[in-house]
Design a protein around this motif. Structure first.
Motif, mmCIF file in Angstrom:
data_model
loop_
_atom_site.group_PDB
_atom_site.id
_atom_site.type_symbol
_atom_site.label_atom_id
_atom_site.label_comp_id
_atom_site.label_asym_id
_atom_site.label_seq_id
_atom_site.Cartn_x
_atom_site.Cartn_y
_atom_site.Cartn_z
ATOM 1 N N ASP A 93 0.874 -1.165 0.000
ATOM 2 C CA ASP A 93 0.000 0.000 0.000
ATOM 3 C C ASP A 93 0.911 1.213 0.000
ATOM 4 O OD1 ASP A 93 -2.131 -1.746 0.253
ATOM 5 O OD2 ASP A 93 -2.334 -1.464 2.412
ATOM 6 N N ILE B 246 1.332 5.137 0.808
ATOM 7 C CA ILE B 246 0.739 6.160 1.670
ATOM 8 C C ILE B 246 1.444 7.480 1.413
ATOM 9 C CG2 ILE B 246 0.253 6.780 4.063
ATOM 10 C CD1 ILE B 246 0.704 3.640 4.566
ATOM 11 N N ALA C 76 2.053 11.451 2.637
ATOM 12 C CA ALA C 76 1.967 12.449 3.702
ATOM 13 C C ALA C 76 2.294 13.791 3.071
ATOM 14 C CB ALA C 76 2.954 12.120 4.816
ATOM 15 N N ALA D 115 -2.331 11.865 6.551
ATOM 16 C CA ALA D 115 -1.798 10.982 5.517
ATOM 17 C C ALA D 115 -2.975 10.297 4.839
ATOM 18 C CB ALA D 115 -0.858 9.954 6.123
ATOM 19 N N ARG D 116 -2.780 9.927 3.581
ATOM 20 C CA ARG D 116 -3.842 9.232 2.863
ATOM 21 C C ARG D 116 -3.237 8.096 2.047
ATOM 22 N NH1 ARG D 116 -4.274 11.040 -2.619
ATOM 23 N NH2 ARG D 116 -2.791 12.718 -3.000
ATOM 24 N N VAL D 117 -4.031 7.068 1.811
ATOM 25 C CA VAL D 117 -3.582 5.930 1.013
ATOM 26 C C VAL D 117 -3.832 6.266 -0.455
ATOM 27 C CG1 VAL D 117 -3.920 3.489 0.506
ATOM 28 C CG2 VAL D 117 -4.091 4.302 2.852
ATOM 29 N N ARG E 185 -3.692 0.893 -3.135
ATOM 30 C CA ARG E 185 -3.828 -0.278 -2.265
ATOM 31 C C ARG E 185 -3.464 -1.549 -3.018
ATOM 32 N NH1 ARG E 185 -6.262 0.839 2.454
ATOM 33 N NH2 ARG E 185 -7.702 2.597 2.534
ATOM 34 N N LEU F 130 6.245 9.922 0.147
ATOM 35 C CA LEU F 130 5.538 8.651 0.037
ATOM 36 C C LEU F 130 6.185 7.589 0.918
ATOM 37 C CD1 LEU F 130 4.984 8.498 -3.827
ATOM 38 C CD2 LEU F 130 3.388 9.269 -2.082
ATOM 39 N N ALA G 170 3.568 0.305 2.879
ATOM 40 C CA ALA G 170 3.263 -0.691 3.905
ATOM 41 C C ALA G 170 3.085 -2.007 3.172
ATOM 42 C CB ALA G 170 2.001 -0.320 4.658
ATOM 43 N N SER H 138 1.657 -5.370 2.254
ATOM 44 C CA SER H 138 0.412 -6.053 2.548
ATOM 45 C C SER H 138 0.543 -7.569 2.371
ATOM 46 C CB SER H 138 -0.733 -5.512 1.684
ATOM 47 O OG SER H 138 -0.426 -5.616 0.326
#
Length: 184
Positions: A108, A110, A112, A119-121, A124, A176, A179, A181
């Protein structure tokens, strides 16, 4: 018991060599062959164009027209939408995190925004296509490409075109992070 039968077969001829001769050179045959191939290529291209036009006109191409005819039902196995993926190079702020990634991992992304605590994704469950490595096996940290451009490390993601546009916009306006997954 049996009387001897005289040999009636003739004697084989004496061996002889093949006389020397100049090699044969056929002229004009290649042009004729190329002309035949060119005609077949044109016919094949015309056939493909005709089949494509027929599929587009009938709505069997798998576009939005086929789903609208089916009553906007979710696509089943026979109506799957073909997704065109592009390679999107993304600079991740933390180079050590990129060092943990390998091709095939699902991440994912993310974003900032600088000067903001939110922060936003952005993307995904996208696939890591490539983790470019510099000399010595490092993943291109500190490239010195200008102010604010040298921090972080590069990773190439396989995403849809719309997601690639969103990633490019988020990379310009902020930092950026990724994460993981799923591991490959």
């Amino acid at each position: 018991m049996f009387p001897s039968v005289p040999a009636t077969r003739p004697a084989p001829p004496a061996p002889c060599g093949v006389p020397p001769f100049a090699p044969l050179r056929v002229r004009g045959g290649g042009r004729r062959f190329r002309r035949v191939l060119r005609g077949r290529r044109r016919a094949l291209a015309a056939g493909f164009a005709l089949a494509s036009a027929a599929l587009a006109a009938s709505g069997m191409g798998g576009g939005k027209g086929a789903a609208a005819v089916a009553g906007d039902a979710p696509p089943g196995p026979e109506q799957r939408r073909t997704v065109r993926l592009v390679s999107a190079p993304v600079r991740i702020a933390d180079a050590a995190t990129v060092g943990l990634l390998r091709p095939g991992d699902r991440v994912d992304v993310i974003a900032a925004v600088d000067g903001s605590s939110g922060a936003r994704v952005v993307a995904r469950d996208v696939r890591v296509a490539q983790v470019p490595r510099g000399p010595g096996g490092t993943s291109f940290p500190e490239t010195g490409m200008g102010p604010g451009m040298g921090d972080g490390a590069l990773v190439v993601l396989s995403v849809e075109r719309d997601t690639a546009t969103a990633l490019a916009g988020a990379g310009v306006s902020g930092r950026l992070a990724v994460a993981v997954s799923r591991r490959a």
